[in-house]
Design a protein around this motif. Structure first.
Motif, PDB file in Angstrom:
ATOM      1  N   GLN A  37      11.686 -17.343  27.723  1.00 36.71           N
ATOM      2  CA  GLN A  37      12.192 -16.335  26.800  1.00 36.71           C
ATOM      3  C   GLN A  37      11.020 -15.666  26.104  1.00 36.71           C
ATOM      4  O   GLN A  37      10.203 -16.329  25.455  1.00 36.71           O
ATOM      5  CB  GLN A  37      13.123 -16.978  25.753  1.00 36.71           C
ATOM      6  N   GLY A  40      11.777  -9.028  23.673  1.00 35.68           N
ATOM      7  CA  GLY A  40      11.974  -7.759  24.385  1.00 35.68           C
ATOM      8  C   GLY A  40      12.285  -7.907  25.859  1.00 35.68           C
ATOM      9  O   GLY A  40      12.606  -6.918  26.521  1.00 35.68           O
ATOM     10  N   LEU A  41      12.191  -9.131  26.367  1.00 37.09           N
ATOM     11  CA  LEU A  41      12.472  -9.355  27.794  1.00 37.09           C
ATOM     12  C   LEU A  41      13.670 -10.271  28.003  1.00 37.09           C
ATOM     13  O   LEU A  41      14.144 -10.432  29.135  1.00 37.09           O
ATOM     14  CB  LEU A  41      11.246  -9.960  28.489  1.00 37.09           C
ATOM     15  N   GLY A  42      14.149 -10.877  26.955  1.00 40.21           N
ATOM     16  CA  GLY A  42      15.295 -11.774  27.080  1.00 40.21           C
ATOM     17  C   GLY A  42      14.932 -13.064  27.791  1.00 40.21           C
ATOM     18  O   GLY A  42      13.793 -13.538  27.720  1.00 40.21           O
ATOM     19  N   LEU A  43      15.905 -13.626  28.491  1.00 40.36           N
ATOM     20  CA  LEU A  43      15.695 -14.848  29.251  1.00 40.36           C
ATOM     21  C   LEU A  43      15.503 -14.473  30.722  1.00 40.36           C
ATOM     22  O   LEU A  43      16.326 -13.749  31.293  1.00 40.36           O
ATOM     23  CB  LEU A  43      16.914 -15.775  29.144  1.00 40.36           C
TER      24      LEU A  43
END
Lengths: 114, 111
Positions: A37, A40-43
């Motif tokens: 995680q 700004g990129l999430g999971l």
């Protein structure tokens, strides 16, 4: 209550070290997952396993490997840690069947590579 | 490349207001669309989920609206409360169980 535990909450390693992140679940789930995680990129899915000794690459497997020798345990291995692998690592597990089931997450391991 | 696109990145709502978070996907093989809620220091936890044969699902103050033809779905939080302040992730899952997540929305509900 489903419990997914991760071996460390915080970890600091040096560049080039081999790093092991351990995950254990107590619900007899077939599926297990490793994500990282980042803001700004999430999971993002690194690897997943739908059975003992089985593994599938996710979207970002480069620099990582996994091991699943027992149903309840799924390990993520950083063969040679690099600074761009500094991140929060989340493990999850779920049942496997005809329907997709809820994933249960551990609390995460914040890894810093210096 | 994000397989599930989520917006907005952050959202500030007054207490009692409606929070709306939107997601879009491309892969028509996705078969399950959950929303996860994450509080600081915790892993994400399932909030609500929908399957593509249903256009809306409501659980308490939380509603998912699903538009299969547009490949979009959204989360509505009615009567938003300060305790709802968290990061929300939409996701889409293939039948075999592996999920793809959106980038997340940080929701702040002001008292």
């Amino acid at each position: 209550d489903v419990k997914v535990t991760q071996s460390s909450r915080y970890l600091v390693k040096r560049t080039g070290e081999k790093v092991f992140l351990e995950c254990v679940q107590d619900m007899d789930h077939e599926n297990m997952f490793w994500y990282r995680q980042d803001p700004g990129l999430g999971l993002r899915l690194i690897y997943f396993s739908y059975d003992v000794k089985m593994k599938e690459k996710g979207d970002i497997p480069e620099g990582y490997s996994v091991s699943r020798e027992k149903k309840e345990r799924f390990s993520l291995i950083l063969e040679s840690a690099s600074t761009n692998q500094t991140s929060m690592y989340l493990c999850a597990s779920s049942f496997r069947g005809l329907l997709v089931y809820e994933q249960y997450f551990g609390p995460g391991t914040r890894l810093t590579v210096t | 490349q994000q397989q599930v696109k989520q917006s907005p990145q952050s959202l500030i709502v007054q207490k009692g207001g409606i929070s709306i978070i939107n997601c879009a996907y491309e892969n028509t093989a996705f078969d399950y669309f959950p929303w996860y809620q994450q509080f600081p220091g915790k892993g994400p936890a399932l909030l609500i989920a929908i399957r593509p044969d249903v256009s809306e699902k409501k659980e308490g103050r939380f509603t998912i609206s699903f538009n299969k033809s547009a490949k979009q779905f959204s989360l509505h939080i009615m009567d938003s409360q300060p305790g709802d302040s968290a990061t929300y992730f939409c996701a889409a899952s293939l039948l075999r169980g592996d999920m793809r997540f959106g980038a997340g929305t940080r929701l702040t509900v002001k008292p």
